[in-house]
Design an enzyme around this catalytic site. Structure first.
Site, PDB file in Angstrom:
ATOM      1  N   CYS A   1      39.253  57.488  16.107  1.00 16.11           N
ATOM      2  CA  CYS A   1      38.090  57.384  16.995  1.00 16.11           C
ATOM      3  C   CYS A   1      36.965  56.593  16.358  1.00 16.11           C
ATOM      4  CB  CYS A   1      37.607  58.778  17.389  1.00 16.11           C
ATOM      5  SG  CYS A   1      38.654  59.505  18.645  1.00 16.11           S
TER       6      CYS A   1
ATOM      7  N   ASN B   1      43.805  62.391  13.479  1.00 19.26           N
ATOM      8  CA  ASN B   1      42.956  61.430  14.198  1.00 19.26           C
ATOM      9  C   ASN B   1      42.140  60.616  13.208  1.00 19.26           C
ATOM     10  OD1 ASN B   1      41.008  60.079  15.623  1.00 19.26           O
ATOM     11  ND2 ASN B   1      40.639  61.727  17.095  1.00 19.26           N
ATOM     12  N   PHE B   2      42.684  59.475  12.831  1.00 19.51           N
ATOM     13  CA  PHE B   2      41.965  58.525  11.978  1.00 19.51           C
ATOM     14  C   PHE B   2      41.517  57.330  12.821  1.00 19.51           C
ATOM     15  CE2 PHE B   2      44.908  59.872   8.244  1.00 19.51           C
ATOM     16  CZ  PHE B   2      44.205  61.061   8.110  1.00 19.51           C
TER      17      PHE B   2
ATOM     18  N   CYS C   1      46.010  25.816  40.803  1.00 13.97           N
ATOM     19  CA  CYS C   1      46.767  25.187  39.722  1.00 13.97           C
ATOM     20  C   CYS C   1      46.195  23.800  39.445  1.00 13.97           C
ATOM     21  CB  CYS C   1      48.252  25.112  40.081  1.00 13.97           C
ATOM     22  SG  CYS C   1      48.599  24.220  41.614  1.00 13.97           S
TER      23      CYS C   1
ATOM     24  N   CYS D   1      44.512  22.690  35.965  1.00 14.35           N
ATOM     25  CA  CYS D   1      45.158  21.646  35.177  1.00 14.35           C
ATOM     26  C   CYS D   1      44.264  20.403  35.068  1.00 14.35           C
ATOM     27  CB  CYS D   1      46.501  21.270  35.804  1.00 14.35           C
ATOM     28  SG  CYS D   1      47.520  20.248  34.715  1.00 14.35           S
TER      29      CYS D   1
END
Lengths: 440, 434
Positions: free
Chosen positions: B139, B136-137, B353, B357
């Site tokens: 958290c 575990n590198f 839309c 736009c």
């Protein structure tokens, strides 16, 4: 309890007090916080939203729903009330299924609209229960306006005029304000005295005086008002009731639906209110439905609503028709009343079935009836009024009548549907025009 | 019927769905329920050194981001590694592995950055019968302040060093779990590979503050009026994780490094996407924390159905298939022209839309008085925003113009040949070369 649904004649207490309380409870209980958030989440925040266009008062519906969704129902209420000061009552009585909710894109897409009416009620209730009145008056103008009739149009007009700094006197013929909100709609749509609470809340704006018992044509006249005030707004509603024109219409047990509804709305104790065992309601509008449903809820055994045209011509919305059917009201269409039978009191009523365009078919039906409620429309009592158009006071888009300095709106005026929300819009718009005229 | 059995760095499991090292895998009780529900493997909640275990806060450990209808889109946590004694965890792991020999059981480990610490503990843990280790590198909260977790994962040299220690200490497969709280995922991945890692797993959680309590003026989750950054996970982080997986998978130097994909996987489709980009298997946490262990049934049935429909017999058939199609922007075909098309039968006329736009893009959608929305081909740059904001899936689509067809926006016919930025006349480096 001495009576039951089977008791003969027009008698009270067909049902227990508990059953009556249940029957006349809120038709749509207010959404709780969770329900409101779930409902608000469904709004797509449409561009130039169809619901907004469909609303006679042009409430910015997507905006107020977004304000609910983001945890500010009070801001939502301000959005609503700034366009429609009676937004609380309209949330309860608007036929949303033929207005905003009919055109909701989710109704179109899924057959399930965003519940706009219920969301509007959620927001307005939240604000009004706090007692907050979010509007203030402009500096006093010194101008005075008479508003005749304290119904939705009159109240909306008075409020908007008061906001602009004018002093308003509302002349109301009855002993209470509210108009049809107070006297005319079904009790289960406005529970817990909401109509009066809303009037009280509205009057918090200040600058509005209500004079009750002030009857146009009796205690006051239009000319007198024109002399005494800078402007006059007529919102007198439709005081007359159409008659069937049949022999026997004067028999006991035959009455106007509007009177039946008003009596019910004003009753302190529903167990003392009489209703027939076999009730026949004649008409096809909201009033007919309200009278029929409430007869059933009071404990009438048989309630029949008879309308002379086809179902598609009924003014009552599909929702109202379905509501009546769900409560057990029998709906007969294409039948016209022909004769009222009874010895002193009504016992039976004959109808003749009609084809399209009311053409008689010769086929008849006799329906037992110890109470007949007439709901075939109201009419304007027009003595001494400005020029009419058809049966109503002729007005322009901004409510101007043929008489200088006199505006009109609501059911008494031409144009628009006879809806609370339409009346509010007309009152508001006339107020803006009056304000413009008085400021000129 | 598709064969879902999985063999990842030699570790067999009935399916490629593992539960990630996290609160759901902290106890025998939970892990038994997980295996019974159908999860193929479990990475046990991270073990620390023997002795007094870490302690957790006693206030809220999680914060969240919600979508419509309170759908949980992102979760953040400040929980540390297991706060139960090492020996209790080891006893439970041994019992579970004994009872579920066909399921994968991986031990996640985090001890101080000292050779002795790592070399002492791994053989002890291996006695449980576990199938491998995950270092575990990753958290980012709490333990990082003590020089562990992401504090190691942010320094490639440390990753390589510790990985090497681990490989020297055990013959079991070693998976290195990477933190996304770095600038370029290739550095830690390469370091793990150079240290001898059998695989990398990614992503761990992302540094985050999910919300601010505006009454108290404190980040959430709030402990006695204060908050700290936590680790962010859930559906919201999936795009970040997919990209990092793809970067490792398409980088020639790390392309052969097996990957266990993690990050917001909620459905079978999410899992298939990670695997298509090169993950040999996947790990899930937030979805289980949101809906319970039963979701694996949908993942199994969905992946099986899709594999059957596509004719894949085993997961290896499609792992990495999308990797070659991940490229640099400069190699995208600039001669490929599409236009948005609105299906009027599906359109519900909400106008989103149009608003998107007209207000924020290229004014390429027309609105008629009766709310008919149509694309203006002479303005449409095919940005896809209308597709993305439309509430109706499939209502707006992108139509590809065929070679020779007129692009009304540019007034030129669509070129048939592939052409990218490296050869485009507007590219200054192209001109400079001439």
């Amino acid at each position: 309890m001495t009576n039951s649904p089977f008791s003969e004649g027009v008698v009270p207490a067909r049902l227990s007090a508990e059953a009556l309380a249940e029957n006349f409870s809120d038709l749509h209980p207010r959404l709780d916080d969770h329900e409101a958030l779930v409902a608000a989440d469904r709004c797509y925040f449409c561009h130039d939203a169809p619901c907004m266009t469909a609303c006679p008062t042009d409430i910015d519906i997507p905006l107020f729903i977004r304000q609910i969704a983001t945890g500010t129902p009070e801001a939502a209420a301000r959005t609503i009330l700034s366009q429609n000061i009676l937004g609380g009552m309209c949330a309860r009585v608007c036929p949303t299924e033929t207005l905003c909710e009919e055109v909701c894109v989710r109704e179109v897409a899924e057959g399930k609209p965003v519940t706009i009416g219920q969301l509007q009620r959620y927001a307005t209730d939240r604000l009004m229960e706090k007692g907050d009145h979010p509007f203030t008056r402009a500096a006093a103008t010194g101008k005075t306006v008479a508003v005749v009739g304290a119904g939705p149009a009159g109240l909306a007009c008075a409020h908007r005029l008061a906001m602009h700094g004018h002093d308003v006197v509302i002349h109301e013929a009855r002993e209470k304000s509210g108009g049809l909100n107070e006297f005319g709609i079904a009790a289960y749509k406005s529970v817990d005295g909401f109509a009066q609470a809303e009037v009280d809340w509205l009057l918090q704006i200040g600058g509005i005086t209500v004079e009750t018992g002030s009857v146009l044509g009796k205690t006051i006249t239009l000319d007198g008002l024109r002399d005494a005030y800078d402007a006059v707004f007529l919102s007198i509603g439709l005081g007359g009731v159409n008659a069937l024109g049949l022999d026997g219409e004067d028999k006991s047990g035959v009455l106007d639906a509007v009177d039946f509804i008003a009596e019910l709305r004003q009753a302190d104790d529903l167990t003392k209110l009489g209703v027939g065992r076999d009730v026949v309601v004649i008409g096809g509008g909201m009033t007919a439905i309200d009278a029929a449903v409430q007869s059933k809820l009071l404990g009438a055994l048989n309630v029949t609503l008879v309308y002379r045209r086809g179902r598609d011509r009924m003014n009552a919305s599909q929702f109202e028709q379905d509501l009546a059917a769900s409560k057990g009201v029998r709906i007969i269409t294409n039948a016209s009343p022909k004769a009222i039978h009874g010895n002193g009191a009504v016992r039976e009523i004959d109808f003749e079935y009609t084809g399209d365009d009311l053409k008689p078919t010769g086929q008849t039906v006799r329906i037992p009836a110890d109470q007949v409620l007439k709901a075939i429309g109201q009419s304007l009592e027009s003595d001494g009024l400005p020029e009419l158009e058809g049966q109503k006071i002729k007005v322009t888009d901004t409510g101007r009548t043929s008489v200088d300095g006199v505006w009109a709106g609501g059911d008494c005026a031409s144009g628009g549907d006879d809806l609370t929300v339409t009346a509010v819009a007309e009152g508001r718009d006339a107020a803006e025009d009056i304000h413009a005229a008085l400021s000129a | 019927m598709a064969d879902l059995t999985s063999k990842f760095v030699g570790i067999k499991s009935p399916n490629p769905f593992w539960l990630a090292s996290a609160p759901p895998t902290d106890k025998e009780y939970n892990v038994r329920r997980a295996f019974e529900a159908g999860w193929g493997g479990v990475v046990w909640k991270t073990l620390g050194e023997a002795g007094p275990p870490v302690v957790n806060v006693n206030g809220p450990r999680y914060g969240a981001i919600h979508g419509a209808d309170r759908r949980l889109l992102g979760l953040n946590n400040i929980e540390l590694i297991t706060d139960r004694p090492l020996e209790v965890n080891l006893e439970e792991m041994a019992r579970v592995k004994r009872d579920f020999p066909e399921h994968a059981l991986i031990a996640s480990v985090m001890v101080p950055c000292e050779e002795g610490a790592w070399k002492d503990i791994l053989p002890v843990i291996a006695e449980t019968g576990c199938d491998g280790f995950e270092l575990n590198f990753g958290c980012p909260h709490g333990m990082a302040e003590r020089g562990m977790g992401s504090a190691v994962g942010q320094v490639p040299e440390y990753i390589e060093m510790v990985t090497r220690w681990a490989k020297e200490a055990t013959g079991l497969p070693v998976i290195v779990k990477l933190t996304p709280n770095i600038t370029n995922i290739l550095y830690p991945a390469t370091a793990a590979m150079n240290g001898g890692a059998d695989a990398v797993s990614l992503i761990n959680t992302i540094n985050s503050i999910t919300s601010v309590n505006l009454d108290v003026m404190s980040p959430e989750p709030m402990i006695d009026g204060k908050g700290t950054h936590g680790g962010y996970c859930g559906p919201a982080v999936k795009p970040i994780a997919l990209n990092m997986v793809a970067e490792i998978a398409r980088n020639p130097d790390t392309a052969k490094l097996p990957i266990s994909g993690i990050g917001g996987i909620t459905t079978w489709r999410d899992a298939a996407e990670f695997m298509a980009l090169g993950a040999g298997n996947v790990q899930v946490c937030t979805a289980a924390m949101t809906y319970g262990f039963k979701i694996v049934q949908e993942m199994i049935s969905g992946l099986s159905q899709w594999m059957d429909e596509k004719g894949y017999e085993s997961t290896a058939d499609f792992v990495g298939m999308a990797t070659p199609n991940v490229t640099d922007w400069q190699y995208l075909n600039l001669n490929h022209v599409t236009k948005a098309v609105i299906n009027q039968d599906d359109c519900i006329k909400c106008g989103r839309c149009y608003a998107a736009c007209e207000d924020t893009s290229h004014q390429a959608i027309a609105m008629s008085d009766d709310r008919v929305f149509t694309v203006k081909d002479d303005e449409c740059v095919a940005c896809n925003l209308c597709v993305n904001v439309c509430p109706v899936e499939g209502c707006i689509t992108m139509k590809t113009l065929a070679p020779g067809e007129l692009d009304e926006r540019t007034g030129t016919p669509v070129a048939a040949e592939y052409g990218n930025w490296t050869t485009h006349p507007n590219n200054p480096t192209v001109s400079a070369a001439e």
